[in-house]
Scaffold this active site. Structure first.
Site, PDB file in Angstrom:
ATOM      1  N   ASP A  49       2.392  12.896  40.112  1.00 30.72           N
ATOM      2  CA  ASP A  49       2.161  11.457  40.331  1.00 30.72           C
ATOM      3  C   ASP A  49       1.620  10.811  39.049  1.00 30.72           C
ATOM      4  O   ASP A  49       1.435   9.601  38.985  1.00 30.72           O
ATOM      5  CB  ASP A  49       1.277  11.194  41.563  1.00 30.72           C
ATOM      6  CG  ASP A  49      -0.081  11.876  41.484  1.00 30.72           C
ATOM      7  OD1 ASP A  49      -0.349  12.591  40.501  1.00 30.72           O
ATOM      8  OD2 ASP A  49      -0.880  11.687  42.430  1.00 30.72           O
ATOM      9  N   LYS A 118       2.897  19.407  46.327  1.00 34.92           N
ATOM     10  CA  LYS A 118       1.555  19.706  45.795  1.00 34.92           C
ATOM     11  C   LYS A 118       0.554  18.718  46.381  1.00 34.92           C
ATOM     12  O   LYS A 118       0.837  17.508  46.433  1.00 34.92           O
ATOM     13  CB  LYS A 118       1.542  19.630  44.263  1.00 34.92           C
ATOM     14  CG  LYS A 118       0.146  19.897  43.680  1.00 34.92           C
ATOM     15  CD  LYS A 118       0.149  20.066  42.179  1.00 34.92           C
ATOM     16  CE  LYS A 118       0.171  18.788  41.401  1.00 34.92           C
ATOM     17  NZ  LYS A 118      -0.962  17.874  41.670  1.00 34.92           N
ATOM     18  N   GLU A 120      -3.717  17.643  46.463  1.00 32.51           N
ATOM     19  CA  GLU A 120      -5.007  17.791  45.782  1.00 32.51           C
ATOM     20  C   GLU A 120      -6.115  18.044  46.799  1.00 32.51           C
ATOM     21  O   GLU A 120      -6.146  17.403  47.854  1.00 32.51           O
ATOM     22  CB  GLU A 120      -5.345  16.514  44.993  1.00 32.51           C
ATOM     23  CG  GLU A 120      -4.390  16.261  43.844  1.00 32.51           C
ATOM     24  CD  GLU A 120      -4.762  15.025  43.027  1.00 32.51           C
ATOM     25  OE1 GLU A 120      -5.842  14.431  43.258  1.00 32.51           O
ATOM     26  OE2 GLU A 120      -3.963  14.647  42.158  1.00 32.51           O
ATOM     27  N   GLU A 187      -7.239  22.283  37.246  1.00 31.91           N
ATOM     28  CA  GLU A 187      -7.260  21.273  36.178  1.00 31.91           C
ATOM     29  C   GLU A 187      -8.678  21.049  35.671  1.00 31.91           C
ATOM     30  O   GLU A 187      -9.612  20.807  36.455  1.00 31.91           O
ATOM     31  CB  GLU A 187      -6.673  19.948  36.706  1.00 31.91           C
ATOM     32  CG  GLU A 187      -6.667  18.865  35.630  1.00 31.91           C
ATOM     33  CD  GLU A 187      -5.796  17.662  35.946  1.00 31.91           C
ATOM     34  OE1 GLU A 187      -5.099  17.676  36.970  1.00 31.91           O
ATOM     35  OE2 GLU A 187      -5.830  16.704  35.142  1.00 31.91           O
TER      36      GLU A 187
HETATM   37  O1  KIV Z   1       0.361  14.477  38.255  1.00 32.51           O
HETATM   38  C1  KIV Z   1       0.385  15.406  37.428  1.00 32.51           C
HETATM   39  O2  KIV Z   1       1.029  15.330  36.382  1.00 32.51           O
HETATM   40  C2  KIV Z   1      -0.387  16.603  37.730  1.00 32.51           C
HETATM   41  C3  KIV Z   1      -0.559  17.601  36.639  1.00 32.51           C
HETATM   42  C4  KIV Z   1      -1.499  17.092  35.627  1.00 32.51           C
HETATM   43  C5  KIV Z   1      -0.981  18.919  37.146  1.00 32.51           C
HETATM   44  O3  KIV Z   1      -0.895  16.742  38.807  1.00 32.51           O
END
Ligand code: KIV
Length: 271
Positions: A49, A118, A120, A187
């Protein structure tokens, strides 16, 4: 190095960890770059994102929408042959309830043909991760500096420097693994903590600003290509200086057009 003839799957990611092969991941937002990265042997294309910041010019990732992520994931998937494509679920599409998360993540899987989503967060979303995995949606976790919580975290700062947060991150990682996550992005956390977490898991960790001990690494593509030269951070290594190349090429083109040197006879049709 990973087998370059075999498509990368969730199973393959775990096998790579077992074999001690590093996972190479990059963010990717379109078919053009997906083709280039796939051909260069990148294992995981993460449709982050971060597209909302690096391509769409927003301040944070918070305003990224489901439609935006579906569009970018769909076009990345068109360019990917071998690489695993992971779609980053935008803010508020999975936090409200497991049921809503299944609806939104399921839509992403159906409409984009990506291989995983993915999410968070740690303990607060473990139940949702379990619910998604139970219906057959592979989930990559994301711990440490989670950009969708940037305001709650007080900015883009290294996480897990104090013992309490470090312990929480270790527990979150184990919790995501127990919930069925196929991998976890770590991260901006101290390298020794990332190393401890990586050793404690059977699923791979993919680090960004988390040191060398992770099972793989990911970077934001325009940052590592030097295309987004307004952003710099200690953990970003620039492997090219494309912003400079673009400026120079465009200046040359503009000068040649203005001076009547382009197009030349070799670019023109005599009849
Ligand atoms: O949104 C993104 O690019 C990410 C990466 C930094 C892992 O979540």
């Amino acid at each position: 190095m990973a087998d370059e003839t075999k498509a990368v799957t969730t199973y393959e990611l775990v096998t790579m960890k077992q074999r001690g092969e590093r996972i190479v991941a990059l963010t990717c937002y379109d078919a053009l770059f997906a083709r280039l990265l796939d051909a260069a042997g990148v294992d995981v294309l993460l449709v982050g994102d971060s597209v909302n910041q690096v391509l769409a010019g927003a301040e944070t990732t918070l305003s990224a929408t489901l439609e935006q992520m579906i569009y970018h994931t769909k076009i990345v998937r068109r360019g990917a042959v071998r690489a695993m494509v992971v779609c980053d679920m935008p803010f508020l599409t999975y936090q409200v309830s497991p049921r809503e998360a299944i609806r939104n993540c399921g839509r992403v899987m159906q409409e984009t043909a990506c291989h995983a989503v993915k999410l968070e967060g740690g303990a607060p979303i473990a139940e949702t991760v379990r619910a998604l995995v139970d219906v057959g949606i592979p989930v990559m976790g994301h711990l440490g500096l989670t950009p969708q919580s940037v305001h709650a975290l007080g900015g883009y700062r290294v996480q897990g420097r104090d013992e309490q947060t470090a312990e929480r991150l270790k527990a979150d990682a184990k919790g995501l693994e127990a919930a069925g996550a196929c991998a976890i992005v770590l991260e901006l956390i101290p390298a020794p903590l990332a190393s401890q977490i990586t050793k404690s898991l059977t699923i791979p960790t993919i680090g960004i600003g988390a040191g060398p001990a992770c099972d793989g690494q990911v970077l934001v593509l325009p940052d590592m290509l030097g295309l987004n030269d307004r952003f710099s951070a200690k953990f970003v290594k620039r492997y090219a200086a494309l912003a400079e190349d673009v400026r120079e090429a465009v200046k040359l083109y503009a000068a040649e057009v203005r001076e009547g040197r382009y197009p030349g006879p070799e670019h023109s049709f005599p009849k």
